[in-house]
Design a protein around this motif. Structure first.
Motif, mmCIF file in Angstrom:
data_model
loop_
_atom_site.group_PDB
_atom_site.id
_atom_site.type_symbol
_atom_site.label_atom_id
_atom_site.label_comp_id
_atom_site.label_asym_id
_atom_site.label_seq_id
_atom_site.Cartn_x
_atom_site.Cartn_y
_atom_site.Cartn_z
ATOM 1 N N ARG A 135 0.833 -1.181 0.000
ATOM 2 C CA ARG A 135 0.000 0.000 0.000
ATOM 3 C C ARG A 135 0.879 1.246 0.000
ATOM 4 N N LYS B 87 1.648 5.457 -0.286
ATOM 5 C CA LYS B 87 1.103 6.750 0.084
ATOM 6 C C LYS B 87 1.620 7.801 -0.892
ATOM 7 N N THR C 270 -2.968 5.742 -0.687
ATOM 8 C CA THR C 270 -3.659 6.659 0.203
ATOM 9 C C THR C 270 -3.077 8.054 0.013
ATOM 10 N N LEU D 139 -10.882 9.139 -2.072
ATOM 11 C CA LEU D 139 -10.604 7.721 -1.914
ATOM 12 C C LEU D 139 -11.672 6.984 -2.694
ATOM 13 N N ASN E 104 -9.250 0.403 -1.455
ATOM 14 C CA ASN E 104 -7.833 0.750 -1.496
ATOM 15 C C ASN E 104 -7.464 1.812 -2.503
ATOM 16 N N LEU F 94 -7.414 5.303 -4.926
ATOM 17 C CA LEU F 94 -7.366 6.753 -4.819
ATOM 18 C C LEU F 94 -7.579 7.309 -6.221
#
Ligand SMILES: [Zn+2]
Length: 384
Positions: free
Chosen positions: A23, A25, A69, A91, A95, A97
């Motif tokens: 994941r 960012k 994210t 979002l 999961n 974006l």
């Protein structure tokens, strides 16, 4: 919604690399510009799968990141002098974006990934925008263009059945085709008074329309949304309440196969992108992408609609239903089917015949449409 998928920028990373463990960012966003070009750099903590496409009227570039994210709040750099007017993000799903870049002029996007190097410790997703040559260059001040770009949302309203197909028939002889046309006309009247929306009825009278002809009509009128209106029937006479349907994944994949099989339809695929020179694998990837984006949009639309119907009466099922309805198979128009009430239930048949109830349903559908647009700023359409 017209999808224009940019082939060159479609990066597909192997699933193994982009598993949920990675994941990522978005650390920051940087924007720089040259003559007729603008570069967007997203600094990321890791690799993410991304999809990039453009939307028209007004022009936008959409970047969907999987497993990503965003810090809150994201610091958006100064955009003066760039091709970008505004940056929005939300979002998306569990999961995902989505970032939306509103453009000042028509531009071609291209994207690529950069791995960390000596000068920069971050993974970077770079999106280069190049102003299209034929775009009006400086002939008009930006402000005039901005006001001109606003376009009405076209909502296709599809009254089910018609002509030789009466649809479901109630105990008292009430025919679904008449009731749904009446509701569709009431909805049209309400939407006509709504600033920013142009309603379009696939049928205005008691005529028979094949299912695919309904889709064709909606597409040729550049519909942004498609709402098919029906009245349900069930063996169980007590069955009651409204339901909202969207296309099932299975229906979608069989449809993708069908479109691919029918080569003469190629030119019409995916918002007018000509897929003639692409091989079948690429075509199916593009089509899948467009359809899953459409199904996702249909689902959020359907959820809002169900909530809106719940406020005015009973709902048959608490959740949005999925089925392989042909009429919902546009690859690029979010589409839902509303079963207003059960014509097979004598109490609901009586209600369906009343002008007051028809109006109530029309109003509920109208408010569902408005709420959907208000909740989805990435649609880029501003309702006043
Ligand atoms: Zn029906």
């Amino acid at each position: 919604m017209q999808f224009l998928l940019t082939l060159s920028s479609l990066s597909i990373f192997p699933r193994a690399i982009t598993a949920a463990s990675l994941r990522s960012k978005v650390r920051s966003i940087r924007v720089s510009s040259g003559v007729g070009t603008t570069r967007i750099v997203l600094d990321l903590e890791g690799v993410t799968e991304h999809t990039l496409f453009t939307l028209q009227n007004p022009q936008r570039v959409v970047v969907d990141l999987t497993n990503a994210t965003m810090p809150t709040p994201l610091v958006v750099p100064k955009l003066a002098g760039t091709l970008i007017e505004n940056v929005r993000y939300a979002l998306r799903g569990i999961n995902g974006l989505r970032m939306v870049f509103d453009l000042r002029a028509d531009a071609t996007p291209r994207s690529f990934f950069l791995a960390p190097d000596q000068n920069n410790p971050s993974f970077r997703l770079v999106v280069d925008l190049e102003r299209k040559k034929n775009a009006r260059q400086g002939t008009k001040p930006v402000k005039t263009e901005k006001t001109k770009k606003k376009r009405n949302i076209v909502v296709a309203i599809d009254a089910g059945h018609g002509g030789r197909d009466p649809g479901a028939v109630g105990k008292k002889g009430t025919r679904e085709k008449d009731i749904v046309l009446s509701i569709a006309r009431k909805l049209e009247a309400i939407l006509k008074r709504q600033k920013g929306i142009t309603p379009y009825l696939t049928r205005r009278s008691d005529i028979f329309l094949p299912l695919r002809e309904r889709i064709r009509r909606a597409r040729s009128h550049k519909a942004d949304l498609f709402v098919s209106i029906h009245a349900d029937a069930a063996r169980r006479r007590k069955a009651q309440g409204s339901s909202v349907y969207i296309l099932s994944q299975r229906g979608a994949s069989s449809e993708a196969a069908r479109w691919l099989a029918k080569r003469e339809n190629d030119a019409d695929l995916v918002g007018g992108v000509n897929l003639d020179d692409k091989d079948d694998l690429l075509k199916s990837v593009l089509l899948d992408l467009s359809q899953s984006a459409t199904i996702e949009a249909s689902l959020s639309f359907a959820e809002v609609m169900l909530d809106s119907l719940r406020r005015v009466g009973k709902v048959h099922s608490k959740r949005v239903e999925q089925a392989g309805f042909v009429v919902l198979k546009s690859p690029d128009i979010p589409s839902i089917l509303v079963e207003t009430a059960f014509i097979s239930n004598p109490r609901e048949e009586k209600k369906l015949r009343s002008k007051a109830f028809q109006k109530k349903i029309a109003k509920a559908i109208h408010s569902g449409i408005i709420k959907y647009y208000k909740a989805n700023p990435s649609s880029g359409v501003k309702l006043s």
